[in-house]
Design an enzyme around this catalytic site. Structure first.
Site, PDB file in Angstrom:
ATOM      1  CG  HIS A   1      -8.134 -36.671   5.106  1.00  0.00           C
ATOM      2  ND1 HIS A   1      -7.653 -35.527   4.539  1.00  0.00           N
ATOM      3  CD2 HIS A   1      -8.072 -36.488   6.442  1.00  0.00           C
ATOM      4  CE1 HIS A   1      -7.292 -34.684   5.493  1.00  0.00           C
ATOM      5  NE2 HIS A   1      -7.525 -35.231   6.656  1.00  0.00           N
TER       6      HIS A   1
ATOM      7  CG  ASP B   1      -2.980 -29.310   6.374  1.00  0.00           C
ATOM      8  OD1 ASP B   1      -3.905 -28.996   5.604  1.00  0.00           O
ATOM      9  OD2 ASP B   1      -3.163 -29.863   7.464  1.00  0.00           O
TER      10      ASP B   1
ATOM     11  CG  ASP C   1      -4.940 -25.051   7.255  1.00  0.00           C
ATOM     12  OD1 ASP C   1      -4.149 -25.114   8.209  1.00  0.00           O
ATOM     13  OD2 ASP C   1      -5.895 -25.842   7.112  1.00  0.00           O
TER      14      ASP C   1
ATOM     15  CG  ASP D   1      -8.884 -35.976   1.249  1.00  0.00           C
ATOM     16  OD1 ASP D   1      -9.834 -35.401   1.788  1.00  0.00           O
ATOM     17  OD2 ASP D   1      -7.731 -36.032   1.731  1.00  0.00           O
TER      18      ASP D   1
HETATM   19  C1  XUL Z   1      -6.644 -29.979  10.357  1.00  0.00           C
HETATM   20  C2  XUL Z   1      -5.459 -30.657   9.788  1.00  0.00           C
HETATM   21  C3  XUL Z   1      -5.732 -31.899   9.017  1.00  0.00           C
HETATM   22  C4  XUL Z   1      -4.696 -32.956   9.184  1.00  0.00           C
HETATM   23  C5  XUL Z   1      -5.048 -34.267   8.538  1.00  0.00           C
HETATM   24  O1  XUL Z   1      -6.337 -28.878  11.114  1.00  0.00           O
HETATM   25  O2  XUL Z   1      -4.359 -30.185   9.917  1.00  0.00           O
HETATM   26  O3  XUL Z   1      -5.871 -31.538   7.682  1.00  0.00           O
HETATM   27  O4  XUL Z   1      -3.467 -32.548   8.680  1.00  0.00           O
HETATM   28  O5  XUL Z   1      -6.263 -34.765   8.964  1.00  0.00           O
HETATM   29 CO    CO Z   2      -2.500 -30.713   9.169  1.00  0.00          CO
END
Ligand code: XUL
Ligand code: CO
Length: 437
Positions: A99, A336, A307, A102
């Site tokens: 992002h 991720d 995650d 980041d």
């Molecule tokens: C949030 C998510 C994010 C996206 C990118 O759930 O998955 O990290 O991958 O904004």
């Molecule tokens: Co994501």
């Protein structure tokens, strides 16, 4: 060097007990005619790996992600670049996802934030030249800042929308500069908390307008890759417009965005939507919109987006089955994923990626074995045989009428039967491919 004690991670084979080695990811191994590294373009997620330090609703950081610099400074932003490139190089990872937020700390003014991004982009571009590591995709963080409390593209405020537009423009500039294969829209705040204060029609049209402007601008600066929507049903909002793959595909088609967009499917988002990971991949694949994957997994006992690093080999196998059937991804596999809070050492960062990369490599090997074995595909083909001849063929070709089919049904004389679905037998075949010798 930041990770002084960590060696380069190499393939050592399934029997190896060396933690800092791959058991299944053998980059040069040929699978169905292609080296594993080409099947599996892995990417590092900048935010989790270089940012997430274990903070949760009940406690502060457990991990130290300062990398020797004061967090919130440009020195720290540079230290993260050093750490990230060393990390990727040691694991043989060729891509990263990011992002805008980041990369450098946000400043009071947009102009200063953009200047900082340009400064760090020069440093990243230098590392890209030295290593050949590139961006898989970039995105704009349109969910963290308080101004996005009611959404970005879907905000009630036109001024907030313009801030979002500025961020998307800059994030596209950075993505192109870093050689990105894709650009992601994850609509974390694009949804609502209550319909009592929400104009759903206007919000959806405005999200589409932001996406259309992104396509126009992206193409004008030479971005040739795919745009992606990353579906997620909820969290942070109660309801998010990109609920799941089917909803996102319908949205893209409704607004004529389906030629420029594909989907980035995340495993944990699939389960939050009440689907399996494979379901979401299948729906995307059937529409020709399977673009990229956020490789992680959730926890069935917890109802949120945990995650975790992917570990479930049933899931990675069926994922790779869909990817092979799709002929590969135009994007790749972005981890991720973050370490669990008690796994807080630098070693754990590597061990998480080793687990994830091995789980997908094993999934690839097993998916290739399913295809080579042929029993499951053969069963599916036989199950639909009635559509390839006679009345079935005529229906498929759009040449049948209801009265004609009624006459045909009457002439059958016996009740029509579908034949056994053999689910248990197929599951048993899957187990024998996964665990048989
Ligand atoms: C949030 C998510 C994010 C996206 C990118 O759930 O998955 O990290 O991958 O904004
Ligand atoms: Co994501």
């Amino acid at each position: 060097m930041i990770f002084e004690n960590i060696p380069e991670i190499r393939y050592a084979g399934p029997a190896s007990k060396e933690p800092f080695s791959f058991k299944f990811y053998d980059p040069e191994k040929i699978v169905l005619g292609k080296p594993m590294r080409e099947h599996l373009p892995f990417a590092m997620a900048w935010w989790h790996n270089l940012g997430a330090a274990g903070t949760d609703m009940f406690g502060s950081s457990t991990a130290d992600k300062s990398f020797g610099a004061e967090p919130g400074t440009m020195e720290h932003a540079r230290a993260k670049v050093d750490a990230g490139f060393e990390f990727m190089r040691k694991l043989g990872i060729k891509y990263f996802c990011f992002h805008d937020a980041d990369l450098a700390p946000q400043a009071e003014s947009l102009a200063e934030t953009e200047r900082r991004l340009d400064e760090i982009a020069d440093y990243i571009a230098q590392k890209i030249d030295e290593t050949g590591i590139k961006a898989l995709w970039g995105t704009a963080n349109l969910f963290g800042d308080p101004r996005y409390a009611n959404g970005a593209g879907s905000s009630n405020s036109a001024d907030v929308f313009c801030f979002a537009a500025a961020q998307v423009k800059k994030a596209l500039d950075l993505t192109v500069r870093f050689g990105g294969r894709g650009y992601v829209f994850w609509g974390g705040r694009e949804g609502y908390e209550t319909l009592l204060n929400t104009d759903v029609g206007l919000e959806q049209e405005n999200i589409a307008a932001l996406m259309r402007m992104a396509v126009e601008y992206g193409r004008s600066i030479g971005f040739k890759g795919d745009f992606y929507i990353e579906p997620k049903p909820k969290e942070p909002m109660k309801h998010q417009y990109d609920f799941d793959a089917a909803t996102a595909i319908g949205f893209l088609r409704r607004f004529g965005l389906d030629k420029d967009f594909k989907l980035n499917i995340e495993a944990n988002h699939a389960t939050l939507a009440g689907h399996t990971f494979q379901h979401e991949l299948r729906i995307a694949r059937e529409s020709g919109m399977l673009g990229s994957i956020d490789a992680n997994q959730g926890d069935m006992l917890l109802g949120w987006d945990t995650d975790e690093f992917p570990f479930d080999v049933y899931d990675t196998t069926m994922c790779m089955y869909e990817v092979l059937k799709a002929g590969g991804l135009t994007g790749g596999f972005n981890f991720d994923a973050k370490n669990r809070r008690p796994s807080y050492t630098p070693e754990d960062m590597f061990l998480g990626y080793i687990l994830g990369m091995d789980s997908f490599a094993l999934g690839l090997l097993k998916a290739a074995a399913i295809i080579e074995d042929g029993r499951i595909d053969g069963f599916v083909a036989a199950r639909y045989a009635s559509w390839r001849e006679g009345v079935g063929k005529k229906i498929r070709e759009g040449k049948a009428t209801l009265p004609e089919l009624a006459d045909y049904a009457r002439s059958l004389g016996k009740p029509a039967a579908p034949g056994s679905g053999r689910q248990e037998q197929l599951e048993s075949i899957l187990n024998s491919i996964l665990f048989g010798m």
